[in-house]
Design a protein around this motif. Structure first.
Motif, PDB file in Angstrom:
ATOM      1  N   ASN A  18      45.638 -14.674  22.377  1.00 34.39           N
ATOM      2  CA  ASN A  18      46.978 -14.105  22.178  1.00 34.39           C
ATOM      3  C   ASN A  18      46.994 -12.593  22.375  1.00 34.39           C
ATOM      4  O   ASN A  18      47.884 -11.919  21.865  1.00 34.39           O
ATOM      5  CB  ASN A  18      47.497 -14.430  20.778  1.00 34.39           C
ATOM      6  N   CYS A  19      46.021 -12.072  23.105  1.00 33.85           N
ATOM      7  CA  CYS A  19      45.926 -10.620  23.223  1.00 33.85           C
ATOM      8  C   CYS A  19      46.351 -10.141  24.611  1.00 33.85           C
ATOM      9  O   CYS A  19      45.876 -10.649  25.627  1.00 33.85           O
ATOM     10  CB  CYS A  19      44.505 -10.143  22.926  1.00 33.85           C
ATOM     11  N   GLY A  20      47.218  -9.164  24.596  1.00 28.80           N
ATOM     12  CA  GLY A  20      47.675  -8.550  25.838  1.00 28.80           C
ATOM     13  C   GLY A  20      47.253  -7.095  25.936  1.00 28.80           C
ATOM     14  O   GLY A  20      47.943  -6.288  26.555  1.00 28.80           O
ATOM     15  N   ASN A  23      42.319  -4.330  28.119  1.00 27.94           N
ATOM     16  CA  ASN A  23      41.096  -5.041  28.508  1.00 27.94           C
ATOM     17  C   ASN A  23      41.387  -6.502  28.849  1.00 27.94           C
ATOM     18  O   ASN A  23      40.980  -7.007  29.906  1.00 27.94           O
ATOM     19  CB  ASN A  23      40.079  -5.013  27.363  1.00 27.94           C
ATOM     20  N   CYS A  24      42.069  -7.203  27.935  1.00 26.64           N
ATOM     21  CA  CYS A  24      42.318  -8.638  28.130  1.00 26.64           C
ATOM     22  C   CYS A  24      43.193  -8.877  29.370  1.00 26.64           C
ATOM     23  O   CYS A  24      42.948  -9.815  30.137  1.00 26.64           O
ATOM     24  CB  CYS A  24      42.970  -9.243  26.890  1.00 26.64           C
ATOM     25  N   ARG A  25      44.190  -8.017  29.547  1.00 31.85           N
ATOM     26  CA  ARG A  25      45.064  -8.165  30.726  1.00 31.85           C
ATOM     27  C   ARG A  25      44.272  -7.991  32.017  1.00 31.85           C
ATOM     28  O   ARG A  25      44.439  -8.740  32.981  1.00 31.85           O
ATOM     29  CB  ARG A  25      46.211  -7.147  30.669  1.00 31.85           C
ATOM     30  N   ASN A 274      34.580  -6.364  19.914  1.00 32.30           N
ATOM     31  CA  ASN A 274      35.973  -6.810  19.942  1.00 32.30           C
ATOM     32  C   ASN A 274      36.591  -6.573  21.320  1.00 32.30           C
ATOM     33  O   ASN A 274      36.254  -5.615  22.027  1.00 32.30           O
ATOM     34  CB  ASN A 274      36.793  -6.076  18.877  1.00 32.30           C
ATOM     35  N   ASN A 275      37.545  -7.446  21.676  1.00 31.62           N
ATOM     36  CA  ASN A 275      38.134  -7.370  23.030  1.00 31.62           C
ATOM     37  C   ASN A 275      38.877  -6.061  23.290  1.00 31.62           C
ATOM     38  O   ASN A 275      39.087  -5.693  24.436  1.00 31.62           O
ATOM     39  CB  ASN A 275      39.042  -8.581  23.267  1.00 31.62           C
ATOM     40  N   THR A 276      39.252  -5.349  22.220  1.00 33.51           N
ATOM     41  CA  THR A 276      39.956  -4.067  22.399  1.00 33.51           C
ATOM     42  C   THR A 276      39.012  -2.894  22.641  1.00 33.51           C
ATOM     43  O   THR A 276      39.469  -1.793  22.954  1.00 33.51           O
ATOM     44  CB  THR A 276      40.766  -3.746  21.124  1.00 33.51           C
ATOM     45  N   ASN A 277      37.707  -3.120  22.480  1.00 30.24           N
ATOM     46  CA  ASN A 277      36.750  -2.007  22.544  1.00 30.24           C
ATOM     47  C   ASN A 277      36.659  -1.454  23.979  1.00 30.24           C
ATOM     48  O   ASN A 277      36.303  -2.190  24.907  1.00 30.24           O
ATOM     49  CB  ASN A 277      35.376  -2.501  22.079  1.00 30.24           C
TER      50      ASN A 277
HETATM   51 ZN   LIG Z   1      42.590  -7.848  23.996  1.00 31.64          ZN
END
Ligand SMILES: [Zn+2]
Length: 307
Positions: A18-20, A23-25, A274-277
Motif C-alpha cells: 500500500n505504499c506509494g 522508492n516503491c513507485r 524499510n521501503n522508504t529508506n
Molecule cells: Zn514505499
C-alpha cells in the motif's frame, strides 16, 4: 558456519503493497536503481544439512522455495530446516511459523514471555501442536548462551548468546498480558558462533547504541545491523505523519554510521531496511555515504561463511 540472507527488508517488504513512496513507485515503474526485497529472514547452518532460521518472516514460503539448500532431500515429508530462533514477537518476525505448520518436527527457541504471547494468547499457533513431536519449544534467557539443537535434541555445534535490546512488546499484546511479561525478554539480538573466534551479530532492531553494545560488536566477524530508517523523521517526512525512528525502536542509519565508525574489523551489513529508506536507491547520496563508510546494504540471496 554458513549464513544466508533470505530477506533483507523491514516489515511490509519492498515495495510495500500500500505504499506509494518515491522508492516503491520507482520499483513498480522499473526505473529504480536498486533491488526489491522480501521481509528480513536469515538462515544459518554449521554442517550444510541442518539449518536454523533467525525469525520466521511472512515471506518464508517463497524464501524457502528460492533457496535449493532448504528444499526437502529425501522422502515425501522432510525439511533441512531444524529450528527457528525468535528475537521478538513482531508479526514480521513470527508470522512465518504458520507456514511451517505441516506436521514437520521443529525446535522453536523463544523467551518465556514470547512463548506466552504466541502460545497462550494466539490460538492459531496451536497448529504447530496438532501431533506429539511437532514443534518443541525451548526457553532461553538474555545473556545466557545456548546450543542450537534440532527437535530430537541433536546439537548443531552452533551457539547463540541472546542480548536484550528493547523492553517494548508489539502493539497487539493486550495490556493485562503486558504486566505479566519480563521487559528483558521483549526484543533481543543474537551473537552467534560455531567456533571460539568467529562471531556473527544479528541485530535487526536496535533502539540505542551504548558502550556495552559497542564492546560486543568489537569481537564480531560480521555484523547484521538494523538498517530500518535513514533518518529519525523519515516516516513523518514521507507520509506527513507517523512516529520517529527512535520511538519505533530503531536507531537511524545516519546515527549508526557515526556511532560505529570506530569499529573497523568486522564486515558491517545493514538489513531490515524499510521501503522508504533512501539508501536503497543506488543513485542516492545516502547509498554512497553508506558504501564510503565501508558498510554494505543486504540484498535477498546473499550468502557468506564464517570460519
Ligand atoms: Zn514505499
Amino acid at each position: 558456519m554458513q549464513v544466508r540472507i533470505l530477506g533483507s527488508a523491514a516489515g511490509g517488504a519492498f515495495p510495500q503493497w500500500n505504499c506509494g513512496c518515491a522508492n516503491c513507485r520507482a520499483v513498480r515503474a522499473g526505473t529504480f536503481q536498486g533491488k526489491s526485497r522480501s521481509q528480513t529472514q536469515v538462515a544459518i547452518t554449521q554442517d550444510g544439512r541442518s539449518w536454523f532460521l533467525l525469525g520466521a518472516s511472512p515471506d518464508l514460503r517463497t524464501q524457502i522455495e528460492s533457496t535449493p539448500e532448504l528444499h526437502p532431500r529425501e522422502g515425501i515429508r522432510q525439511s533441512p530446516i531444524s529450528g527457528v530462533v525468535l528475537a521478538n514477537a513482531d508479526i514480521d518476525h513470527t508470522l512465518g511459523l504458520l507456514s511451517l505448520r505441516e506436521l514437520q518436527p521443529l525446535r522453536v527457541y523463544a523467551t518465556a514471555s514470547l512463548q506466552r504471547i504466541l502460545r497462550e494468547d494466539n490460538s492459531m499457533f496451536g497448529m504447530l501442536h496438532r501431533i506429539p513431536e511437532q514443534a518443541e519449544w525451548s526457553d532461553f534467557q538474555p545473556g545466557l548462551e545456548f546450543p542450537l539443537c534440532d527437535a530430537s535434541n541433536r546439537d548443531s555445534g552452533i551457539r547463540c548468546r541472546p542480548y536484550s535490546l528493547n523492553p517494548h512488546y508489539p502493539a497487539y499484546v493486550k495490556p493485562d498480558r503486558l504486566s505479566q511479561l519480563a521487559a528483558g525478554e521483549a526484543s533481543l539480538g543474537f551473537f552467534i558462533h560455531s567456533s571460539a573466534r568467529s562471531r556473527l551479530a544479528y541485530l535487526p532492531a536496535v533502539p540505542q547504541i551504548d558502550d556495552a553494545l559497542l564492546d560486543q560488536l568489537e569481537s564480531c566477524e560480521v555484523i547484521l545491523f538494523d538498517g530500518t530508517f535513514w533518518s529519525d523523521d523519515e516516516l513523518i517526512r514521507v507520509q506527513g505523519t507517523g512516529q520517529t525512528a527512535l520511538r519505533m525502536g530503531h536507531v537511524p542509519v545516519e546515527s549508526t554510521l557515526e556511532k560505529l565508525a570506530g569499529i573497523g574489523r568486522p564486515r558491517k551489513i545493514f538489513l531490515h531496511i524499510n521501503n522508504t529508506n533512501p539508501m536503497l536507491d543506488q543513485a542516492s547520496p545516502q547509498y554512497r555515504r553508506v558504501r564510503d563508510a565501508d558498510w554494505e546494504i543486504a540484498e535477498d540471496g546473499w550468502q557468506f561463511n564464517l570460519q
